[in-house]
Scaffold this active site. Structure first.
Site, PDB file in Angstrom:
ATOM      1  N   ARG A 150     -11.640  -3.048  12.817  1.00  0.00           N
ATOM      2  CA  ARG A 150     -11.476  -1.594  12.896  1.00  0.00           C
ATOM      3  C   ARG A 150     -12.805  -0.952  12.538  1.00  0.00           C
ATOM      4  O   ARG A 150     -13.450  -1.340  11.565  1.00  0.00           O
ATOM      5  CB  ARG A 150     -10.380  -1.127  11.948  1.00  0.00           C
ATOM      6  CG  ARG A 150     -10.116   0.372  11.989  1.00  0.00           C
ATOM      7  CD  ARG A 150      -8.987   0.753  11.057  1.00  0.00           C
ATOM      8  NE  ARG A 150      -7.735   0.156  11.494  1.00  0.00           N
ATOM      9  CZ  ARG A 150      -6.808  -0.311  10.666  1.00  0.00           C
ATOM     10  NH1 ARG A 150      -7.008  -0.296   9.367  1.00  0.00           N
ATOM     11  NH2 ARG A 150      -5.691  -0.814  11.140  1.00  0.00           N
ATOM     12  N   ARG A 190      -4.113   1.545  -3.323  1.00  0.00           N
ATOM     13  CA  ARG A 190      -3.703   1.288  -1.943  1.00  0.00           C
ATOM     14  C   ARG A 190      -4.609   2.092  -1.015  1.00  0.00           C
ATOM     15  O   ARG A 190      -5.456   2.861  -1.453  1.00  0.00           O
ATOM     16  CB  ARG A 190      -2.240   1.681  -1.699  1.00  0.00           C
ATOM     17  CG  ARG A 190      -1.209   0.703  -2.224  1.00  0.00           C
ATOM     18  CD  ARG A 190      -1.241  -0.652  -1.542  1.00  0.00           C
ATOM     19  NE  ARG A 190      -0.809  -0.646  -0.160  1.00  0.00           N
ATOM     20  CZ  ARG A 190       0.443  -0.720   0.248  1.00  0.00           C
ATOM     21  NH1 ARG A 190       1.431  -0.775  -0.629  1.00  0.00           N
ATOM     22  NH2 ARG A 190       0.737  -0.738   1.531  1.00  0.00           N
ATOM     23  N   LYS A 191      -4.386   1.950   0.285  1.00  0.00           N
ATOM     24  CA  LYS A 191      -5.199   2.700   1.243  1.00  0.00           C
ATOM     25  C   LYS A 191      -5.012   4.197   1.010  1.00  0.00           C
ATOM     26  O   LYS A 191      -3.964   4.661   0.547  1.00  0.00           O
ATOM     27  CB  LYS A 191      -4.832   2.332   2.666  1.00  0.00           C
ATOM     28  CG  LYS A 191      -3.448   2.760   3.138  1.00  0.00           C
ATOM     29  CD  LYS A 191      -3.271   2.381   4.598  1.00  0.00           C
ATOM     30  CE  LYS A 191      -1.901   2.804   5.114  1.00  0.00           C
ATOM     31  NZ  LYS A 191      -1.702   2.447   6.525  1.00  0.00           N
ATOM     32  N   GLY A 249       5.714  -0.224  15.543  1.00  0.00           N
ATOM     33  CA  GLY A 249       6.319  -1.547  15.566  1.00  0.00           C
ATOM     34  C   GLY A 249       7.175  -1.862  14.360  1.00  0.00           C
ATOM     35  O   GLY A 249       7.941  -2.818  14.371  1.00  0.00           O
ATOM     36  N   CYS A 299       2.518   3.219  11.673  1.00  0.00           N
ATOM     37  CA  CYS A 299       1.147   3.503  12.099  1.00  0.00           C
ATOM     38  C   CYS A 299       1.106   4.314  13.389  1.00  0.00           C
ATOM     39  O   CYS A 299       0.114   4.984  13.665  1.00  0.00           O
ATOM     40  CB  CYS A 299       0.370   2.195  12.279  1.00  0.00           C
ATOM     41  SG  CYS A 299       0.206   1.249  10.755  1.00  0.00           S
ATOM     42  N   GLY A 300       2.172   4.276  14.183  1.00  0.00           N
ATOM     43  CA  GLY A 300       2.255   5.076  15.397  1.00  0.00           C
ATOM     44  C   GLY A 300       2.780   6.474  15.176  1.00  0.00           C
ATOM     45  O   GLY A 300       2.974   7.225  16.127  1.00  0.00           O
TER      46      GLY A 300
END
Length: 590
Positions: free
Chosen positions: A63, A182-183, A452, A457-458
């Protein structure tokens, strides 16, 4: 007691990881001790390098990082050349073949099927033109999102381009802040459209104004703790705090430092910043920032949330809901936003796009949060010539309503936690809908997002119609399936989808979508958007209308259910492989 991943990161994380990753690349996949691989994969993510999934051992995704979606001249070309040369796996995707790029929902790019041994050379090629993968993954600050046309946007209220770069260099670039619980997502919105989607970020600046010492002052209101994943979405909450542009950087930094110091490092299911805000509350956080900052805190000013239209479910007459199409810049030039179906583009097309950006504009490309590229700085007299280019027939600035609104995450094609394939399935579904469903001429937007799994994430939770991957049984067989919800949007009052059907076999989802879209087209009042119709119609009625149904749609991998090493290939996979892609233990023909 800290989660064991904290022990892994304490041993090594951040910038120090790169040297060891390069050492493994030199000696090859097998040099990573098998019992330490998961630990190293955790560390690699900081440098944007993700091991793909079981059955694809020795293959990685990378990424990239480009703050606010900016790709300077020659950067897309370099990325496309890398994809063409290195992003080629042992099996072709049936729709996109081999060698392509994925545009992401955080205004960046992902590459797949990379060999560990090639990573240093890939870095060398990308970094030569200023493209980095640092801090693109893992427990750190991800790509900073902003208005993709910041600095060139006629609707920009507060200039943000310099601020975005300052946050990028001073906060994301600080290795001492690399190891977060975390992110962590940062957004800075300077326009009145709301295209950085502040409501779903961990800390967000949104344009606002208020009197300061008797003077009308432009600046930002601060929100914290937004996010979508885990079926526990939160909209970012106001800190009742207005900051001037000169104080914006240190305010963001102070919240990042607070989360770094006080965020939960024990429970990884509850340690995103949105849960930290749940626990502390906005008043306590504001008081803590007051102790840390050396200027007087001001109460929130007047914002423009009522004018937010980006993915807000509003009518076209009220403003932009994405960046697709031809739009004015501030300098008597235009930018042209292309629609890339589900965000995936073959390397050859990306190279052709870079050529068009050079020929018709400045060479600069910018990326939106809807997985689409924008060709910047096109003189008005050359716009029509650009629109006539053959590449724009595929990536149209005036696409169908279904293509324009479709988004999808990576899915089981590469993701280790996904439950269903997404990219190819969504592309096939959108094409099927376009051929089989008519919508009224005034319906130009319908956001259908596919994730998914529940990590989302979508961004399915924020869509008109959201799909999340599941599994179900059909005719006695385990199949890939989708949970389906309606009514999400990002705007003045963000809403998240309500589920209408769960575990719908994937081959029955297009029929469900057809039924609900046709019901909307038939029952809507004049000019009513999908979100307005959902609110007016009610959950129970919509659940009845959205009936799953088998059709002539043929699903690309219905029965895979994540059992195969690759959803589109039969037999055993070749992984793990050597640097040339030859399965280990098999002699090369060379």
């Amino acid at each position: 007691m800290a989660n064991n991943k904290e022990d892994v990161k304490d041993e090594m994380y951040g910038d120090a990881v790169r040297e060891q990753l390069e050492a493994f690349a030199e000696t090859g996949w097998e040099s990573i001790p098998e019992d330490e691989r998961e630990e190293w994969f955790t560390r690699f993510k900081f440098w944007g390098v993700f091991h793909q999934r079981d059955g694809q051992e020795s293959y990685f995704m990378m990424r990239l990082n480009n703050c606010g979606g900016v790709l300077e001249p020659d950067q897309l070309r370099a990325i496309a050349e890398v994809a063409d040369e290195y992003a080629r796996g042992p099996a072709e995707n049936p729709r996109w073949g081999n060698g392509w790029i994925d545009y992401t929902t955080r205004q960046s790019i992902q590459l797949h099927w990379l060999k560990l041994e090639d990573i240093p050379e890939i870095w060398e090629k990308l970094e030569a033109v200023g493209v980095s993968s640092r801090s693109a993954g893992g427990d750190t600050m991800r790509n900073i999102s902003g208005c993709p046309v910041a600095g060139k946007n006629a609707a920009e209220y507060v200039p943000t381009r310099d601020l975005l770069d300052e946050i990028e260099d001073g906060i994301r670039g600080d290795d001492d802040l690399a190891n977060l619980p975390r992110k962590f997502n940062i957004s800075v919105t300077g326009c009145k459209v709301g295209c950085a989607q502040d409501s779903i970020n961990d800390v967000a600046l949104e344009p606002a104004h208020r009197p300061v010492e008797g003077e009308h002052t432009e600046g930002f209101n601060v929100r914290v703790g937004g996010g979508l994943g885990g079926r526990e979405p939160r909209k970012a909450r106001s800190l009742d705090l207005f900051v001037t542009p000169e104080h914006a950087y240190e305010t963001v930094r102070s919240f990042v430092e607070l989360y770094y110091e006080e965020g939960n490092r024990q429970n990884r299911n509850k340690n995103r910043a949105r849960f930290f805000v749940d626990e502390w509350g906005t008043e306590k956080i504001r008081a803590e920032l007051d102790e840390r900052l050396d200027f007087e805190l001001l109460h929130a000013g007047t914002d423009f949330r009522g004018e937010y239209t980006y993915n807000a479910g509003k009518r076209d007459t009220e403003g932009q809901h994405d960046h697709v199409g031809v739009h004015d810049q501030t300098d008597e030039r235009s930018y042209v936003g292309l629609s890339v179906p589900v965000g995936r583009m073959p390397a050859a097309d990306a190279l052709a796009l870079a050529d068009l950006a050079d020929r018709y504009g400045s060479g600069e490309i910018r990326l939106s949060r809807r997985q689409n590229p924008l060709v910047m700085d096109v003189p008005d007299e050359r716009v029509d010539d650009l629109l006539d280019e053959p590449l724009l027939e595929t990536y149209s600035p005036d696409p169908s309503v279904f293509t324009r609104g479709g988004m999808a995450c990576t899915g089981t094609e590469f993701c280790s936690i996904a439950l269903a394939e997404t990219k190819t399935r969504m592309a096939e579904t959108l094409g099927w809908l376009q051929r089989n469903v008519e919508v009224p001429d005034d319906v130009t937007q319908l956001k259908i997002h596919c994730s998914g799994c529940t990590a989302d994430c979508g961004q399915a939770m924020s869509a008109d119609i959201g799909l999340q991957g599941m599994r179900a049984r059909k005719d006695g067989e385990m199949v890939e399936a989708m949970d389906v919800g309606v009514g999400g949007s990002i705007g003045q009052e963000p809403t998240f989808i309500d589920w209408v059907h769960q575990r719908v076999p994937a081959d029955e989802v297009p029929g469900l979508l057809k039924n609900i879209v046709e019901a909307y087209a038939e029952m809507r009042n004049d000019g009513q958007t999908f979100r307005e119709w959902v609110e007016a119609t009610g959950h129970e009625t919509i659940a009845e209308l959205a009936e799953p149904e088998e059709t002539d749609y043929v699903d690309p991998c219905l029965t895979d259910a994540k059992q195969a090493w690759y959803p589109f290939a039969e037999g055993d996979g070749p992984a793990p492989t050597d640097a040339e892609g030859t399965p280990l233990g098999v002699e090369s023909d060379d």
